[in-house]
Every structure is written in structure tokens, then in C-alpha cells.
Design an enzyme around this catalytic site. Structure first.
Site, mmCIF file in Angstrom:
data_model
loop_
_atom_site.group_PDB
_atom_site.id
_atom_site.type_symbol
_atom_site.label_atom_id
_atom_site.label_comp_id
_atom_site.label_asym_id
_atom_site.label_seq_id
_atom_site.Cartn_x
_atom_site.Cartn_y
_atom_site.Cartn_z
ATOM 1 C CB SER A 101 -0.954 -0.041 1.202
ATOM 2 O OG SER A 101 -1.954 0.925 1.103
ATOM 3 C CG ASP A 241 -2.439 4.055 -1.423
ATOM 4 O OD1 ASP A 241 -3.225 4.013 -2.387
ATOM 5 O OD2 ASP A 241 -2.541 3.289 -0.446
ATOM 6 C CG ASP A 245 -5.914 0.859 -0.710
ATOM 7 O OD1 ASP A 245 -5.065 1.773 -0.684
ATOM 8 O OD2 ASP A 245 -5.922 -0.082 0.115
#
Length: 450
Positions: A101, A241, A245
Site C-alpha cells: 500500500s 498511494d 486504494d
């Protein structure tokens, strides 16, 4: 070995905490658990972000899946929410995303989605973890034609973008924006998405080299996007990012518009159009007080959960709500997605602004942000544990909560994805909350070091 799954899958430094051997075991254990719940040969879809280690870990995980008889569709470089969507599109039993992430390039992670596109429930994660930690568990290894087959889905990006485009009624023609892809997975989707929607888009940080993901760019580093929007006099800037998400924005003057503001703007629009289920928004304990006050002033119920979009989604599913998210930019439009989706959030917001004929700066005036100060304390697993059980720390924090009273609040918690303790205070008096945070940080550091 401690608990493997955090609030957002399994995460660690690639080839150190998260090794090829562990990735292979995760593949085997996940397929084995799903085999127990299926009468057919399981099918997985597997995607990844642009970290150098993603190929390595993907290969190891896929090998583990195939070794116990699961077939695999490889999606290549693609976003996490795309994997969640394509699980259903391709009628797979589960999906796996290789990504850490918003973390820097040395980290990586493994996120697992069930056949309905939702993150795995705790009980299935516990079963998978139990198999891995036993180590001597006799996996049902396959041979011959029973070994899993691997194929590539070359239309994955096209299919995902078609889905996103179907969620808004009109084009984005006439909208000028900058899009920061964080040198991550959005580098393979964003240009095509925004161009096909007709926007005048300036794509930034879409040249991943394996090591520059999230590096001084994306939703965790908005400085470059702010400068670009100002210098080029654009309407808006959006930043994702590494796995896209999350979505944060900046207005035409370069002011940050975080997840709380995005949620407020979209929630009020959905309520006016009769699209906000049960007139309710789901947030977390880290949501700004301004969002809860905004909801109260506009006849919207505000429900609070623990930090993590999985907990927001669990509450939404349990009570049949359809909208919620986090200040960090995880926003869940349940009518269109099963998880937070940065690109979906961006086009929903842009479509709303175009339909209403307002700028993002004007739209964001509906909510007042309360001053908020947060500090992170780097620590170990032992440090996290001591923080959670130390009575002196608890007593000290309670004293500071009483000091702030009704005009402020404190949230002190351990991170579920990073080796950090997070101390946050919020209230009317910025100087006071800064002092409170500094005092708590100093006290906690002293206690966990002893």
C-alpha cells in the site's frame, strides 16, 4: 512467530520478514482452506504493485497455490480494488494482491480477498495462519495433471476501467486535473481512465522503477502535487498511494482535501439525491471531529469503528449502510465496490463537482476541520505490547483526556501495519493539543524504554 495478519493483510520487509518461503506457505495454506469450502478446483486471481519484490513474492505465492492444485489468473501490475472487483468478474474463488500500500519500497504485503471481493473474515485468516504456523501440516500436494495451471488475463486493466467508467453518468470533459500515481499500480490505469472520460489530465509519477513507489509522491507526500496544480492553474489534483486504494485531493489553490472532506461532500450529495442508505456515514476513531459535527448538523447519522477500512466495511455490511471511509483516503462506495478504491473515489467526486458546477474549494466549505496533531513513535512488537498493558501509560493518557474535556479528544493506538505507536489529539485549542501530544509522546517513550 507472532500473528501474521494485521488490519490489512500480511506485511513486512520483503525477503526479511516476508520471505519467498512464507509467501509459498501462504499460497498453500490459503488454497487448502478454500478447498475445504469448495467442491471444485479453486481458481485465484493474483495482482501486484510495482515494488521490485512484487514479482519475486508473486512467483512464490503462485507456486504455492499451484502445488496444492489451485489454478491462477495472473493480472500483472494492477490496483488492489481492481483485484477485489475482478474476483467476481472472472468468477474466481479468491483474489490475492501483492502490495504494501502506502509503505516504502522495502516493504511488501499480501492481501487476500474472498470470492465475493471482500477481505477475508477473521475466522478464515485464523485458519490460514494456523496452517502456516504449524509448519508440519501435511498439505495435499498434487502431481501430474492435478497441479494448478497458470494463465495471464491480458484484459484485466480494460475490464476494470470499463467498470469504473460505468459508475458515473457523464464524461469529465472540461475538467482539468493533475493525477499523482505514486509510481505505483495506478501508473497502469489512471492515464487510460481519465483520458477515456475526457478529462484534461496531467499524469504525474507514473514511471515506476521498482524502488520509487510512494517516494516523495502520492497520497503521503502531496507537496509536489500542490505545487504542480498551482503552477498550472488546474481545477484539482488527486493523489493515490502505491496500490491506489486511497485518494486524497488538493483544490485549485493547493489546499489539501483529505478523506474526511471527501466523505462529507459526497455524503451530503448522496443524501440530497436519496442515495445515502439509512442516512448514515461510517467513519473511524481517527475521523476528524469536524466530520461528526457536520453529519450532526445535516441530519446524517455518524457511526464510528476502529481504524482500518475492513472495520468500516464490516459495519456497513452488518447494518446495510452504503458509504463510509477514513481520513487517510480509503473511501468505500458500497454501491460500486467491495473495498476502498482511490480511482473510483476520484471520479465520483469529479462527477459530483461537474454536475453541481462548483469547485472543490467551494464544496469543501461545508465542513470545518478541527485542529489535529499526531505523532508517531517507532517501536518493536514488545514496545507495542508494553504500551497496551502499562497501567501508568493508561492513567497518564486518561488525565490528559480529562484536561481536554468536551472540546477535545485523544486517540492513542498501535499501528496495525507498521512498527509504530500513534498519538493523536484533537480540539479547539491548537497550542493545548500540541502540548498534550508532546507530553504523552515523551512519557510513552520513557515507559516503553524501561
Amino acid at each position: 512467530m507472532g500473528r501474521l495478519f494485521g488490519t490489512d493483510g500480511i506485511r513486512g520487509i520483503a525477503n526479511e520478514g516476508l520471505t519467498c518461503e512464507l509467501a509459498m506457505q501462504i499460497g498453500r495454506a490459503t488454497a487448502q482452506v478454500l478447498l475445504a469450502h469448495s467442491r471444485r478446483r479453486p481458481l485465484f486471481v493474483v495482482g501486484m504493485d510495482t515494488r521490485l519484490s512484487s514479482d519475486m513474492l508473486s512467483c512464490a505465492l503462485v507456486a504455492g497455490l499451484c502445488s496444492v492444485g489451485a489454478d491462477v489468473y495472473q493480472l500483472g501490475y494492477i490496483t488492489t480494488p481492481a483485484v477485489a472487483y475482478l474476483v467476481g468478474k472472472y468468477k474466481a474463488d479468491a483474489g490475492v494482491m501483492i502490495s504494501a500500500s502506502h509503505n516504502s519500497a522495502e516493504f511488501n504485503g499480501i492481501k487476500i480477498f474472498s470470492g465475493d471481493g471482500f477481505k477475508l473474515p477473521d475466522e478464515l485468516e485464523e485458519q490460514i495462519e494456523s496452517l502456516i504456523l504449524k509448519q508440519d501440516y501435511p498439505y495435499s500436494m498434487k502431481t501430474g495433471l492435478d497441479i494448478g495451471k497458470v494463465s495471464t488475463k491480458t484484459d484485466a486493466v480494460k475490464d476494470y476501467i470499463a467498470h469504473l467508467k460505468s459508475t458515473i453518468p457523464t464524461s469529465l470533459e472540461g475538467v482539468s486535473l493533475a493525477v499523482d500515481c505514486a509510481n505505483g499500480a495506478a501508473s497502469f490505469t489512471a492515464r487510460r481512465l481519465f483520458q477515456e472520460l475526457g478529462a484534461d489530465c496531467h499524469i504525474l509519477n507514473d514511471a515506476p522503477d521498482g524502488g520509487n513507489i510512494n517516494l516523495a509522491c502520492g497520497s503521503t507526500h502531496l507537496e509536489g502535487l500542490i505545487q504542480y496544480v498551482r503552477e498550472n492553474q488546474l481545477d484539482i489534483g488527486v493523489a493515490f498511494d502505491g496500490d491506489a486504494d486511497r485518494c486524497l485531493c488538493v483544490d485549485g489553490d493547493g489546499n489539501m482535501v483529505d478523506g474526511d472532506f471527501i466523505i462529507a461532500i459526497c455524503a451530503l450529495d448522496m443524501k440530497k439525491r436519496g442515495k445515502l442508505a439509512r442516512d448514515t456515514v461510517v467513519g473511524t476513531i481517527m475521523s476528524n471531529m469536524g466530520l461528526s459535527r457536520f453529519c450532526e448538523d445535516n441530519g446524517i447519522h455518524f457511526v464510528v469503528t476502529k481504524v482500518g477500512d475492513r472495520y468500516v466495511l464490516e459495519e456497513m455490511l452488518m447494518e446495510e449502510y452504503n458509504f463510509g471511509g477514513e481520513q487517510s483516503g480509503h473511501v468505500i462506495f458500497r454501491d460500486f465496490a467491495t473495498t476502498g478504491d482511490g480511482q473510483l473515489t476520484a471520479i465520483q467526486l469529479l462527477s459530483l463537482l461537474k454536475r453541481e458546477g462548483v469547485s472543490l474549494k467551494e464544496a469543501a466549505k461545508i465542513m470545518t476541520r478541527y485542529p489535529q496533531v499526531m505523532e508517531n513513535i517507532k517501536t518493536t512488537q514488545d514496545g507495542k505490547l508494553k504500551f497496551l498493558i502499562d497501567p501508568q501509560i493508561k492513567e497518564f493518557i486518561e488525565e490528559k483526556k480529562e484536561l481536554l474535556g468536551h472540546d477535545g479528544r485523544i486517540v492513542a493506538r498501535v499501528s496495525g501495519t507498521e512498527p509504530l505507536i500513534r498519538i493523536m489529539a484533537e480540539g479547539i485549542d491548537l497550542a493545548l493539543i500540541q502540548t498534550v501530544v508532546n507530553e504523552i509522546v515523551e512519557m510513552v517513550k520513557k515507559q516503553i524504554a524501561e
